[in-house]
Motif scaffolding. Structure first.
Motif, PDB file in Angstrom:
ATOM      1  N   GLU A  69       3.058  -6.202  -7.122  1.00  0.00           N
ATOM      2  CA  GLU A  69       2.092  -5.721  -8.111  1.00  0.00           C
ATOM      3  C   GLU A  69       1.833  -4.258  -7.813  1.00  0.00           C
ATOM      4  O   GLU A  69       1.539  -3.894  -6.672  1.00  0.00           O
ATOM      5  CB  GLU A  69       0.785  -6.506  -8.008  1.00  0.00           C
ATOM      6  N   SER A 104      -2.953  -2.948 -13.440  1.00  0.00           N
ATOM      7  CA  SER A 104      -1.858  -3.392 -12.577  1.00  0.00           C
ATOM      8  C   SER A 104      -0.822  -4.137 -13.409  1.00  0.00           C
ATOM      9  O   SER A 104      -1.123  -4.679 -14.472  1.00  0.00           O
ATOM     10  CB  SER A 104      -2.373  -4.272 -11.445  1.00  0.00           C
ATOM     11  N   LYS A 131       2.865   4.387  -1.817  1.00  0.00           N
ATOM     12  CA  LYS A 131       2.533   5.210  -2.979  1.00  0.00           C
ATOM     13  C   LYS A 131       3.805   5.589  -3.722  1.00  0.00           C
ATOM     14  O   LYS A 131       4.810   5.930  -3.094  1.00  0.00           O
ATOM     15  CB  LYS A 131       1.804   6.469  -2.527  1.00  0.00           C
ATOM     16  N   LEU A 170       0.802  -1.229   0.000  1.00  0.00           N
ATOM     17  CA  LEU A 170       0.000   0.000   0.000  1.00  0.00           C
ATOM     18  C   LEU A 170       0.835   1.280   0.000  1.00  0.00           C
ATOM     19  O   LEU A 170       0.311   2.349   0.272  1.00  0.00           O
ATOM     20  CB  LEU A 170      -1.005   0.011   1.154  1.00  0.00           C
ATOM     21  N   SER A 204      -0.151  -2.735  -4.683  1.00  0.00           N
ATOM     22  CA  SER A 204      -1.404  -3.381  -4.297  1.00  0.00           C
ATOM     23  C   SER A 204      -1.224  -4.782  -3.738  1.00  0.00           C
ATOM     24  O   SER A 204      -2.096  -5.278  -3.028  1.00  0.00           O
ATOM     25  CB  SER A 204      -2.354  -3.425  -5.491  1.00  0.00           C
ATOM     26  N   LEU A 212       0.202   2.589  -6.731  1.00  0.00           N
ATOM     27  CA  LEU A 212       0.077   2.063  -5.383  1.00  0.00           C
ATOM     28  C   LEU A 212       0.521   0.606  -5.414  1.00  0.00           C
ATOM     29  O   LEU A 212       0.129  -0.129  -6.326  1.00  0.00           O
ATOM     30  CB  LEU A 212      -1.386   2.154  -4.951  1.00  0.00           C
ATOM     31  N   GLU A 257      -0.435  -0.859  -9.000  1.00  0.00           N
ATOM     32  CA  GLU A 257      -1.689  -0.519  -9.654  1.00  0.00           C
ATOM     33  C   GLU A 257      -1.716   0.974  -9.923  1.00  0.00           C
ATOM     34  O   GLU A 257      -1.452   1.782  -9.036  1.00  0.00           O
ATOM     35  CB  GLU A 257      -2.851  -0.896  -8.745  1.00  0.00           C
ATOM     36  N   LYS A 285      -6.518   1.981 -12.862  1.00  0.00           N
ATOM     37  CA  LYS A 285      -6.654   0.723 -12.112  1.00  0.00           C
ATOM     38  C   LYS A 285      -5.957  -0.453 -12.783  1.00  0.00           C
ATOM     39  O   LYS A 285      -6.152  -1.589 -12.406  1.00  0.00           O
ATOM     40  CB  LYS A 285      -8.129   0.367 -11.857  1.00  0.00           C
TER      41      LYS A 285
END
Length: 73
Positions: free
Chosen positions: A45, A54, A13, A11, A29, A27, A47, A52
């Motif tokens: 991964e 990835s 950034k 999570l 993910s 982000l 994203e 959205k």
């Protein structure tokens, strides 16, 4: 070099220095668990925040300040 530890990646950034396909903010993910279990983490991964989409990259690529900046700039 961006100081980053694999245990703190989930999570987090990131901003791409050279956006590709109008995707700049990402982000982390998911952490891709290695085979066999207990081996060192190699892949994550990321994203794109806007689309959205990835993709999978090596987590050490995020340490390269020429490609990535930590946070959303």
């Amino acid at each position: 070099m961006n100081p980053v530890h694999p245990k703190k990646l989930l999570l987090s950034k990131w901003t791409a220095v050279q956006p590709q396909g109008r995707e700049k903010h990402f982000l982390v993910s998911a952490l891709v668990q290695p085979e066999p279990p207990g081996a060192a983490l190699e892949w994550v991964e990321i994203e794109a925040v806007h689309s959205k989409r990835s993709r999978r990259i090596r987590w050490r690529e995020l340490r390269d300040a020429a490609q990535w900046r930590q946070g959303w700039v």
